[in-house]
Design a protein around this motif. Structure first.
Motif, mmCIF file in Angstrom:
data_model
loop_
_atom_site.group_PDB
_atom_site.id
_atom_site.type_symbol
_atom_site.label_atom_id
_atom_site.label_comp_id
_atom_site.label_asym_id
_atom_site.label_seq_id
_atom_site.Cartn_x
_atom_site.Cartn_y
_atom_site.Cartn_z
ATOM 1 N N TRP A 166 54.245 -68.218 60.503
ATOM 2 C CA TRP A 166 53.954 -68.855 61.790
ATOM 3 C C TRP A 166 55.268 -69.324 62.422
ATOM 4 C CZ3 TRP A 166 49.398 -72.723 60.398
ATOM 5 C CH2 TRP A 166 48.285 -71.988 59.966
ATOM 6 N N PRO A 167 56.102 -68.409 62.905
ATOM 7 C CA PRO A 167 57.433 -68.787 63.388
ATOM 8 C C PRO A 167 57.412 -69.760 64.562
ATOM 9 C CG PRO A 167 56.913 -66.496 63.938
ATOM 10 C CD PRO A 167 55.872 -66.951 62.970
ATOM 11 N N THR A 168 56.365 -69.723 65.379
ATOM 12 C CA THR A 168 56.308 -70.678 66.490
ATOM 13 C C THR A 168 56.118 -72.100 65.979
ATOM 14 O OG1 THR A 168 53.927 -70.286 66.758
ATOM 15 C CG2 THR A 168 55.421 -68.950 68.109
ATOM 16 N N SER A 169 55.390 -72.239 64.866
ATOM 17 C CA SER A 169 55.241 -73.563 64.256
ATOM 18 C C SER A 169 56.557 -74.032 63.651
ATOM 19 C CB SER A 169 54.146 -73.540 63.189
ATOM 20 O OG SER A 169 52.877 -73.324 63.769
ATOM 21 N N TYR A 170 57.269 -73.114 63.026
ATOM 22 C CA TYR A 170 58.565 -73.479 62.445
ATOM 23 C C TYR A 170 59.522 -73.944 63.538
ATOM 24 C CZ TYR A 170 62.643 -73.285 59.391
ATOM 25 O OH TYR A 170 63.760 -73.616 58.652
ATOM 26 N N VAL A 437 51.534 -72.737 66.390
ATOM 27 C CA VAL A 437 51.759 -73.369 67.683
ATOM 28 C C VAL A 437 51.792 -72.319 68.796
ATOM 29 C CG1 VAL A 437 53.494 -74.570 69.086
ATOM 30 C CG2 VAL A 437 52.962 -75.390 66.780
ATOM 31 N N ILE A 438 51.129 -72.626 69.898
ATOM 32 C CA ILE A 438 51.249 -71.835 71.126
ATOM 33 C C ILE A 438 52.492 -72.362 71.835
ATOM 34 C CG2 ILE A 438 50.117 -71.191 73.290
ATOM 35 C CD1 ILE A 438 47.433 -71.909 71.862
ATOM 36 N N PRO A 439 53.572 -71.616 71.843
ATOM 37 C CA PRO A 439 54.880 -72.199 72.162
ATOM 38 C C PRO A 439 54.986 -72.842 73.537
ATOM 39 C CG PRO A 439 55.009 -69.795 72.023
ATOM 40 C CD PRO A 439 53.692 -70.180 71.480
ATOM 41 N N GLU A 440 54.393 -72.219 74.567
ATOM 42 C CA GLU A 440 54.541 -72.789 75.904
ATOM 43 C C GLU A 440 53.701 -74.043 76.101
ATOM 44 O OE1 GLU A 440 51.991 -69.026 76.664
ATOM 45 O OE2 GLU A 440 53.198 -69.887 75.047
#
Length: 600
Positions: A166-170, A437-440
């Motif tokens: 989950w790179p967006t969470s990281y 996480v949904i980055p935006e």
């Protein structure tokens, strides 16, 4: 009875608020000080909790609220529990090779319900503006808040998984590759921008206070937030507890077609009190059933921390929760025999099962015309008894602080103002460890669909546009017809167990709120867990060792399978009370060193 407590019970006449984090309590109290009412304060506190306890609640979570309005004289439920997507069928999940809805990832997401519920309450019962209500949360997200050690530990435990899967969470929780440290200031700029944009765009459209709030609802459910959620679900394959990667099925249309709703609460009369709970789409009626089972027991003659009290209450809860598993579900989809489950005739027969020895059987009651449903539910009991290993990232905890930091939990807030308005709310879901996480947007989706079974013809069988049968369960109680008490706790399946204990200690033993909270707590894990992987441990009783060796040995002789845990580790109760003369009381658990009651 009077006893030592860890902190004073807060007393005042102007207003009281208590929640599971001191910053949320302070934010809510600030709005009371500025002339706001209990509804304004609860909304502000609820949004701050999303920022400061992100391992326990997030913006895409859900919230059931029970409240009393001094203006209307009504006690109502506000259902902020979203429904499953249109595409959420048993067949769809079976095609993925699944026997259970995953406890993490994107497939377990339902429509985020909390935002609309908070907005409806602010619009219809509050007095302050959208900006006033959201400003404290935006402030802490933008300028930083001191990260709780438990949040830092959760992120550290998940860091390698986040980095790989989950790179967006990281990127969100380990900024620039640096794991956050306990008590250092943590900033979530993307979340601050999301809420600021909702406020700015709503105000730009103009209109009355109420119209501006409705514009924000549109921005979330029919605007940029919903579109970002759909895009992320369609374009992201996320690892989940099944050990495989799946895309999500939640769409912007699913969100646009849903809104929070007002409902009439269920209630039960008990020794001069009337307790109000949500309908059977939550587990709240289990507390009412427990009271019905205990109604003729001489609880007052038992010490509030005695073996007799613990045994009797535990055995009643086992029976009530067994019925929860068989009969509860979204009443829009399932015929739930609530009238029979709370009737004196039914409970007179059920309470005969409470004996001198601990039960190790899952004994759900039989109701006429529900025989087939009973048989199907018992089959699910057997599944739960044999299913025991918890996968990483799964579910909501029973005792997360003792077992693992990988699962989310819940938060709670209670408010009473000088006018007699009362709010009890239990926000949950959308934990940082639940979904990428949904980055935006700066937040992740919920995983509440894990409450469903992928077996047909159960009240909790997965189906489109259906509410999961959750464990979220705030409480409100009146005494002699006058609204008196609001209370609640995080804790999954334990929520109504700990609340029942507090209520009985208040009613039968005359303990004040802080005394009732501070005494040793306990709960049973006898029935199937509501969370992936749905395990049950028949006969298991978890209890704080501060109860003492004498009581522990007594309970063992009665046949309880005891799990003895450290003192100050069970329960996160908060409560507030208003006496008929206007005196206000509030209390918060010392456990985990986070919850705080404020008032004057």
């Amino acid at each position: 009875m009077s006893m030592f407590t860890t902190r004073p019970e807060i007393l005042g006449t102007f207003g009281v608020i208590t929640s599971t984090h001191w910053l949320a309590s302070a934010a809510g109290m600030a709005l009371l000080e500025r002339g706001g009412n209990a509804f304004d304060a609860a909304v502000a506190a609820g949004f701050v909790l999303q920022v400061v306890e992100p391992h326990l609640v997030g913006p895409a979570g859900e919230v059931p609220i029970i409240f009393h309005s001094a203006k209307t004289g009504k006690t109502e439920v506000l259902c902020g529990q979203g429904v499953t997507p249109d595409a959420a069928t048993i067949e769809r999940y079976k095609q993925e090779g699944l026997d259970l809805v995953p406890g993490s990832g994107l497939l377990a997401a339902v429509v985020p319900g909390a935002f609309d519920a908070w907005m409806l309450m602010l619009r219809d019962h509050g007095s302050m503006s959208l900006r006033d209500a959201l400003e404290p949360a935006i402030y802490y997200a933008r300028t930083g808040h001191p990260m709780l050690p438990r949040v830092a530990n959760t992120i550290r435990d998940q860091a390698e998984f986040f980095k790989k899967e989950w790179p967006t969470s990281y990127a969100t929780w380990a900024r620039n590759g640096n794991l956050p440290q306990a008590h250092e200031l943590f900033v979530n700029e993307a979340l601050a921008k999301t809420y600021q944009r909702l406020v700015d765009e709503a105000e730009a459209k103009g209109g009355s206070r109420e119209k501006i709030i409705d514009h924000a609802r549109d921005g979330f459910y029919r605007g940029f937030v919903a579109q970002a959620i759909e895009d992320f679900c369609q374009n992201t394959e996320a690892m989940d507890t099944s050990g495989k990667r799946h895309k999500g099925i939640l769409t912007a249309d699913d969100m646009a077609r849903w809104s929070a709703t007002y409902e009439t609460p269920l209630s039960y009369d008990y020794h001069g009190w009337t307790v109000y709970k949500t309908g059977p789409w939550g587990q709240g009626p289990a507390l009412l059933q427990s009271l019905a089972l205990l109604k003729n027991s001489d609880i007052g003659a038992m010490g509030p921390d005695s073996a007799d009290f613990i045994h009797t209450v535990t055995e009643a809860m086992k029976l009530a929760y067994a019925d929860r598993e068989i009969y509860y579900g979204d009443p829009d989809f399932a015929d739930v025999p609530m009238k029979q489950l709370l009737s004196e005739d039914y409970n007179a027969q059920r309470r005969k099962l409470i004996g001198s020895a601990a039960s190790h059987e899952l004994r759900a009651g039989m109701i006429t015309d529900f025989e087939e449903q009973h048989a199907r539910g018992v089959a699910q009991f057997r599944y739960a008894e044999t299913n025991g290993n918890v996968a990483p990232g799964a579910g909501e905890p029973t005792m997360a602080h003792l077992r693992t930091e990988k699962r989310g939990d819940t938060v709670h807030v209670d408010v009473i103002d000088r006018w007699g308005n009362m709010v009890s709310a239990t926000p949950s879901g959308g934990w940082l460890q639940s979904s990428p996480v949904i980055p935006e947007l700066g937040f992740q989706l919920n995983t509440r669909a894990q409450m469903f079974w992928l077996e047909p013809d159960l009240p909790t069988s997965l189906a489109p546009r259906k509410r999961p049968r959750t464990t979220l369960t705030p409480s409100l109680a009146s005494y002699e017809g006058k609204p008196r008490l609001v209370f609640g706790t995080p804790g999954g399946d334990q929520q109504d167990q700990w609340q029942l204990i507090l209520f009985l200690r208040r009613v039968h033993h005359g303990l004040n709120l802080q005394e009732g909270i501070d005494l040793p707590l306990f709960h049973t894990m006898h029935f199937p867990s509501s969370f992936y992987p749905r395990e049950a441990i028949p006969g298991r009783l978890v209890i704080e060792k501060s109860i003492g060796e004498t009581v522990i040995n007594d309970l063992k002789t009665r046949g309880h399978d005891l799990e003895i845990v450290d003192e100050w580790t069970v329960g996160r109760l908060t409560a507030a009370e208003r006496e008929s003369n206007g005196l206000l009381r509030a209390a918060a658990t010392p456990r985990l060193m986070q919850a705080y009651a404020i008032g004057r």
